[in-house]
Design a protein around this motif. Structure first.
Motif, PDB file in Angstrom:
ATOM      1  N   ALA A 119     -36.216 -24.775  65.442  1.00 13.64           N
ATOM      2  CA  ALA A 119     -37.466 -24.409  64.763  1.00 13.64           C
ATOM      3  C   ALA A 119     -37.348 -24.707  63.273  1.00 13.64           C
ATOM      4  O   ALA A 119     -37.802 -23.939  62.434  1.00 13.64           O
ATOM      5  N   THR A 120     -36.730 -25.832  62.969  1.00 15.46           N
ATOM      6  CA  THR A 120     -36.557 -26.254  61.566  1.00 15.46           C
ATOM      7  C   THR A 120     -37.775 -27.067  61.128  1.00 15.46           C
ATOM      8  O   THR A 120     -38.586 -27.461  61.965  1.00 15.46           O
ATOM      9  N   PRO A 121     -37.904 -27.358  59.813  1.00 11.48           N
ATOM     10  CA  PRO A 121     -39.042 -28.179  59.374  1.00 11.48           C
ATOM     11  C   PRO A 121     -39.085 -29.535  60.087  1.00 11.48           C
ATOM     12  O   PRO A 121     -38.046 -30.064  60.508  1.00 11.48           O
ATOM     13  N   MET A 122     -40.297 -30.085  60.205  1.00 13.03           N
ATOM     14  CA  MET A 122     -40.488 -31.352  60.919  1.00 13.03           C
ATOM     15  C   MET A 122     -39.628 -32.454  60.280  1.00 13.03           C
ATOM     16  O   MET A 122     -39.463 -32.491  59.075  1.00 13.03           O
ATOM     17  N   GLY A 123     -39.122 -33.299  61.111  1.00 18.31           N
ATOM     18  CA  GLY A 123     -38.299 -34.412  60.628  1.00 18.31           C
ATOM     19  C   GLY A 123     -36.820 -34.143  60.772  1.00 18.31           C
ATOM     20  O   GLY A 123     -36.022 -35.070  60.842  1.00 18.31           O
ATOM     21  N   SER A 124     -36.453 -32.856  60.842  1.00 17.03           N
ATOM     22  CA  SER A 124     -35.027 -32.516  60.932  1.00 17.03           C
ATOM     23  C   SER A 124     -34.627 -32.142  62.360  1.00 17.03           C
ATOM     24  O   SER A 124     -33.475 -31.823  62.614  1.00 17.03           O
ATOM     25  N   GLN A 125     -35.581 -32.187  63.284  1.00 11.99           N
ATOM     26  CA  GLN A 125     -35.294 -31.681  64.636  1.00 11.99           C
ATOM     27  C   GLN A 125     -34.611 -32.705  65.538  1.00 11.99           C
ATOM     28  O   GLN A 125     -33.840 -32.330  66.421  1.00 11.99           O
ATOM     29  N   ILE A 126     -34.876 -33.983  65.306  1.00 15.41           N
ATOM     30  CA  ILE A 126     -34.334 -35.012  66.190  1.00 15.41           C
ATOM     31  C   ILE A 126     -32.797 -35.040  66.164  1.00 15.41           C
ATOM     32  O   ILE A 126     -32.154 -35.124  67.210  1.00 15.41           O
TER      33      ILE A 126
END
Lengths: 55, 327
Positions: free
Chosen positions: B67-74
């Motif tokens: 549930a981290t900011p977008m862009g860091s999840q991949i």
């Protein structure tokens, strides 16, 4: 001889009437979507969800 | 069971609380880039929780929730898959959703499920689209719309989406559209009501199209004001609010029931961060329940076979589903 002001006013009137005519045609003949007129949102009950039909 | 949670923001903190309340979870490791935030969340959970700034998954981990900011999840999702751990992500960024779906084979090879976008929209919208499809013989159109944002990271993504190009599915092919175009008046459950919605960088079609064979049109829209559209191409002019408290989604499923044309509309009105947390945590617990047999591979929530059970568990945690009746 008509003055320039009269010609200008006449053109404005013609433009407004043409606009109204187009608006009237679109209003009467237009096929745009109609927003919901009746009904509303209803909460789904647990039982309804449990017995939801499956195709 | 041991869970690693990445992100302790407005959504992450709530996910931690829901997971903590489940008896099956014996340990939660809360990871966040902000030391103060991760310690605060972990300490509020009691003895089960620990905090860490490490992105290592660990071999004994049963599940990872991102549930981290977008862009860091991949990157985190890929790490979890390599460790052979099921993952639940909450991203709503188009490029990240594409990247997550592209590691489908890797997840299948590792025999783990990777749930892409278990949130408010996409997420709950996918489940509602599936619910509508269950009632129809054939689905040919799905249109989703949302209003509102969760925490600051979600608000930033919302701002960015309005100026990003939209991806629609139309007549069997992907169509790129300009963000902020395609105004449509959408009616959300009360008290939100009618709002103008526009196209934007929303990944819903990417998740819905693979799960509904034969669907002709899939679109996604987001509610925006004139000021939102005017300032969409600029950096955010002020700091995003800590949390958007009011939100709503609307899912319209069109299709055929026998020879009869049917349109089904579902909606939810709620706090977006809260519902995102409920959907993500319910999905995580759903995966951990062996009876549900969630398939390996990367997919959205519409692709889960036991979707009805998942939807019931979400409703059981206090999310009210509504349907529109009228003409």
């Amino acid at each position: 001889m008509e003055s320039g002001v009269v010609i200008f006013m006449r053109r404005i009137l013609i433009a407004i009437m043409a606009g109204l005519l187009v608006a009237l045609v679109i209003r009467v003949r237009g096929r745009g979507g109609v927003p919901p007129q009746i009904g509303g949102w209803r909460k789904l009950k647990d039982d309804e969800l449990r017995n939801w039909p499956v195709n | 069971m041991r869970v690693v949670l990445f992100g302790a923001g407005a959504t992450g903190a709530r996910i931690a609380r829901i997971l903590n309340s489940d008896e099956r979870i014996t340990s939660i490791r809360v990871t966040d880039s902000s030391a103060a935030r991760r310690v605060e969340v972990a300490s509020s959970l009691g003895l089960k929780a620990t905090s860490s700034n490490s992105s290592d998954i660990g071999k004994a981990t049963d599940l990872v929730v991102v549930a981290t900011p977008m862009g860091s999840q991949i990157g985190l999702a890929r790490k979890a898959i390599q460790a052979g751990t099921p993952v639940v992500t909450t991203t709503c960024e188009t490029t990240e959703v594409q990247a997550l779906l592209s590691i489908r084979e890797e997840a299948q090879f590792q025999n783990v499920p990777l749930i892409v976008s278990a949130g408010f929209m996409p997420g709950l919208t996918c489940l509602l689209a599936r619910l509508g499809a269950d009632k129809l013989s054939y689905v040919d159109e799905i249109h989703v719309a949302k209003f509102g944002t969760g925490g600051p990271a979600c608000a930033r993504q919302h701002h960015k989406a309005l100026s990003s190009s939209a991806i629609d599915w139309r007549d069997g092919r992907w169509v790129r559209r300009i963000g902020g175009s395609g105004r449509e008046l959408c009616w959300f459950p009360e008290p939100v009501g009618g709002l103008d919605c526009y196209r934007g960088g929303l990944p819903d079609a990417l998740l819905l199209v693979p799960e509904f064979s034969g669907v002709c049109r899939v679109t996604a829209r987001m509610a925006a004001t004139r000021r939102d559209r005017f300032t969409a191409f600029l950096p955010m002019l002020r700091r995003p609010h800590p949390e958007g408290l009011v939100g709503a989604i609307r899912v319209e499923v069109r299709g055929w029931k026998g020879t009869e044309r049917r349109v089904l509309m579902f909606g939810v009105q709620c706090c977006p961060a809260e519902v995102t947390a409920i959907v993500a945590a319910s999905t995580a617990l759903h995966i951990l329940d062996a009876d549900n047999e969630v398939e390996a591979g990367a997919r959205g929530l519409a692709g889960i076979r036991s979707h009805r059970r998942l939807l019931l568990s979400i409703v059981g945690r206090g999310v009210w589903l509504e349907c529109f009746e009228g003409a």
